[in-house]
Motif scaffolding. Structure first.
Motif, short mmCIF file in Angstrom:
data_model
loop_
_atom_site.label_atom_id
_atom_site.label_comp_id
_atom_site.label_asym_id
_atom_site.label_seq_id
_atom_site.Cartn_x
_atom_site.Cartn_y
_atom_site.Cartn_z
N LYS A 14 -76.22 -180.58 18.08
CA LYS A 14 -75.01 -181.26 17.50
C LYS A 14 -74.57 -180.44 16.44
CE LYS A 14 -76.71 -185.42 17.12
NZ LYS A 14 -76.82 -186.69 16.68
N PRO A 18 -68.66 -178.11 18.10
CA PRO A 18 -67.11 -178.33 17.38
C PRO A 18 -66.62 -180.01 17.41
CG PRO A 18 -66.79 -176.64 18.87
CD PRO A 18 -68.22 -176.98 18.87
N TRP A 56 -68.17 -188.44 29.31
CA TRP A 56 -69.50 -188.08 29.11
C TRP A 56 -70.32 -189.07 28.23
CZ3 TRP A 56 -70.55 -185.88 23.96
CH2 TRP A 56 -69.31 -185.71 23.62
N HIS A 59 -75.60 -188.85 24.41
CA HIS A 59 -76.76 -189.15 24.63
C HIS A 59 -77.99 -188.78 23.53
CE1 HIS A 59 -77.44 -184.83 25.28
NE2 HIS A 59 -78.53 -184.75 25.82
N GLN A 60 -77.45 -187.95 22.65
CA GLN A 60 -78.10 -187.51 21.44
C GLN A 60 -77.93 -188.35 20.22
OE1 GLN A 60 -78.56 -183.52 20.15
NE2 GLN A 60 -79.09 -182.79 22.05
N ASN A 61 -77.16 -189.54 20.31
CA ASN A 61 -77.20 -190.63 19.22
C ASN A 61 -78.49 -190.98 18.92
OD1 ASN A 61 -74.37 -190.06 19.27
ND2 ASN A 61 -73.62 -192.19 19.88
N ARG A 86 -62.60 -190.53 16.53
CA ARG A 86 -63.42 -190.34 17.99
C ARG A 86 -64.84 -190.13 17.61
NH1 ARG A 86 -58.91 -188.37 21.24
NH2 ARG A 86 -60.70 -187.98 22.95
N PRO A 88 -68.97 -190.26 17.43
CA PRO A 88 -69.84 -190.71 18.66
C PRO A 88 -70.30 -191.90 18.62
CG PRO A 88 -70.28 -188.53 17.39
CD PRO A 88 -68.89 -189.26 16.52
N ILE A 94 -69.59 -193.34 24.91
CA ILE A 94 -68.72 -192.45 26.04
C ILE A 94 -67.88 -191.52 25.23
CG2 ILE A 94 -66.96 -192.67 27.80
CD1 ILE A 94 -68.23 -195.31 28.55
N GLY A 95 -67.94 -190.14 25.77
CA GLY A 95 -67.13 -189.31 25.25
C GLY A 95 -66.05 -188.73 26.10
N LEU A 96 -64.93 -188.12 25.43
CA LEU A 96 -63.73 -187.72 26.37
C LEU A 96 -63.16 -186.48 25.92
CD1 LEU A 96 -61.60 -188.75 28.47
CD2 LEU A 96 -60.38 -189.52 26.39
N SER A 97 -63.24 -185.54 26.57
CA SER A 97 -63.00 -184.16 26.22
C SER A 97 -61.89 -183.38 27.15
CB SER A 97 -64.16 -183.19 26.03
OG SER A 97 -64.95 -183.71 25.02
N LEU A 116 -69.01 -180.35 23.53
CA LEU A 116 -70.29 -181.16 24.02
C LEU A 116 -71.81 -180.17 23.91
CD1 LEU A 116 -67.90 -182.10 25.94
CD2 LEU A 116 -69.36 -182.49 27.48
N VAL A 117 -72.80 -180.92 23.39
CA VAL A 117 -74.09 -180.30 23.29
C VAL A 117 -74.66 -179.94 24.57
CG1 VAL A 117 -76.28 -180.55 22.34
CG2 VAL A 117 -74.59 -181.50 21.04
N THR A 120 -75.88 -182.30 27.86
CA THR A 120 -75.02 -183.75 27.94
C THR A 120 -74.88 -184.19 29.20
OG1 THR A 120 -73.79 -183.18 25.79
CG2 THR A 120 -72.83 -184.86 27.10
C1 LIG Z 1 -66.46 -186.20 17.26
S1 LIG Z 1 -67.25 -186.38 18.88
C2 LIG Z 1 -65.85 -185.94 19.94
C3 LIG Z 1 -66.04 -186.06 21.30
C4 LIG Z 1 -65.01 -186.10 22.43
N1 LIG Z 1 -63.94 -185.30 22.27
C5 LIG Z 1 -64.47 -187.73 22.03
O1 LIG Z 1 -63.43 -187.78 21.44
O2 LIG Z 1 -64.73 -188.50 22.76
C6 LIG Z 1 -67.78 -184.30 18.79
C7 LIG Z 1 -69.07 -184.41 18.33
O3 LIG Z 1 -70.03 -185.08 19.06
C8 LIG Z 1 -71.24 -184.62 18.74
N2 LIG Z 1 -71.64 -184.62 20.10
C9 LIG Z 1 -71.53 -183.61 21.49
N3 LIG Z 1 -72.24 -183.89 22.47
C10 LIG Z 1 -73.07 -184.90 21.93
C11 LIG Z 1 -73.99 -185.55 22.81
N4 LIG Z 1 -74.20 -185.04 23.89
N5 LIG Z 1 -74.70 -186.86 22.17
C12 LIG Z 1 -74.42 -186.81 20.83
N6 LIG Z 1 -73.36 -186.13 20.03
C13 LIG Z 1 -72.82 -185.22 20.59
C14 LIG Z 1 -71.01 -183.25 18.29
O4 LIG Z 1 -71.60 -183.11 17.03
C15 LIG Z 1 -69.51 -183.08 18.20
O5 LIG Z 1 -69.29 -182.23 17.09
#
Ligand SMILES: C[S@@+](CC[C@H](N)C(=O)[O-])C[C@H]1O[C@@H](n2cnc3c(N)ncnc32)[C@H](O)[C@@H]1O
Length: 235
Positions: A14, A18, A56, A59-61, A86, A88, A94-97, A116-117, A120
């Motif tokens: 993490k 970015p 996505w 999952h590492q929270n 945005r 985590p 749920i992430g959106l990229s 993304l790590v 993921t």
């Molecule tokens: C601020 S979030 C934004 C993610 C996406 N663009 C969104 O808006 O949903 C991006 C951060 O999430 C963290 N991250 C990325 N992949 C992850 C994962 N699988 N589990 C937990 N944290 C993650 C990294 O530290 C990264 O800098």
């Protein structure tokens, strides 16, 4: 929901990944899609798009505790309502990229610019539709009001030599550009910042894992990063 696959990303932790897509333009990631989802058929037609949305799981929270106010790193300690960020840490993680689609392969896709790590779980891919989703007149909220000083990155002679050898093993990857763009974003958590000119009560050396290299760096001035070593995990 079941992941359609797991991403392989150049960002191994993490820390250093970015905080949004597109900030490290050439960051490499590859997604292999589960065979039972018949990627050869289900990806058909995607090659016509330059960008795709990835949906996505964070999952590492480590904690599932809900906080209505969060501390976005670029606010340097101030808080903001969770849904205006945005972060985590959300009720549904749920992430959106939005990422660049480099190519469609038989069993998956290669993308650039992902945040993304490595490892993921990916829930879905959707094509980006610029004719409805590109809104140049849209307001950007609080992030647009935060000024950020540009950061410079330099390599010591020792690090530059290691870079040159490393690059030979990744002939198709812009390693130096990826490192520079990554460090220019200042991956350090807020508590480490602000001590560059003097003694810090915290560690002032850090490392970002990228592919099989540990990039060791420190801030030698408020806006200057020095990469002083690269350690490799492959031997
Ligand atoms: C601020 S979030 C934004 C993610 C996406 N663009 C969104 O808006 O949903 C991006 C951060 O999430 C963290 N991250 C990325 N992949 C992850 C994962 N699988 N589990 C937990 N944290 C993650 C990294 O530290 C990264 O800098």
């Amino acid at each position: 929901m079941e992941p359609i696959g797991y991403i392989e990303s150049c960002f191994r932790d993490k820390f250093g990944t970015p905080r949004q897509p597109g900030l490290v333009k050439k960051a490499w990631a590859q997604l292999k899609i589960r065979a039972d989802l018949q990627p050869e058929e289900s990806l058909q037609g995607l090659e016509g798009f330059s960008h795709v949305w990835l949906i996505w799981v964070f999952h590492q929270n480590k904690t599932a505790r809900f906080h209505a106010k969060v501390h976005p790193p670029r606010l340097g300690g101030a808080t903001m309502g969770l849904f205006a960020t945005r972060s985590p840490h959300r009720p549904n993680p749920i992430g959106l990229s939005l990422v660049e689609l480099i190519r469609v392969e038989k069993d998956g896709i290669v993308v650039a610019g992902a945040d993304l790590v490595d490892g993921t779980p990916i829930l879905d891919i959707k094509p980006y539709l610029p004719f409805v989703e590109s809104l140049p007149e849209a307001r950007s909220g609080w992030p647009a009001e935060v000024a950020q000083e540009p950061i410079r990155v330099e390599f010591t002679e020792h690090a530059a030599k290691l870079m040159a050898d490393w690059q030979k093993r990744y002939p198709e990857t812009a390693l130096q550009e990826i490192i520079e763009e990554t460090l220019k974003l200042d991956p350090r958590p807020v508590v480490y910042r602000g001590y560059e000119a003097g003694e810090s009560p915290y560690r002032n050396e850090h490392a970002v894992r990228l592919f099989d290299g540990d990039i060791h760096f420190k801030f030698v001035g408020p806006n200057l990063v020095s990469v002083h070593d690269i350690l490799f995990t492959h031997n």
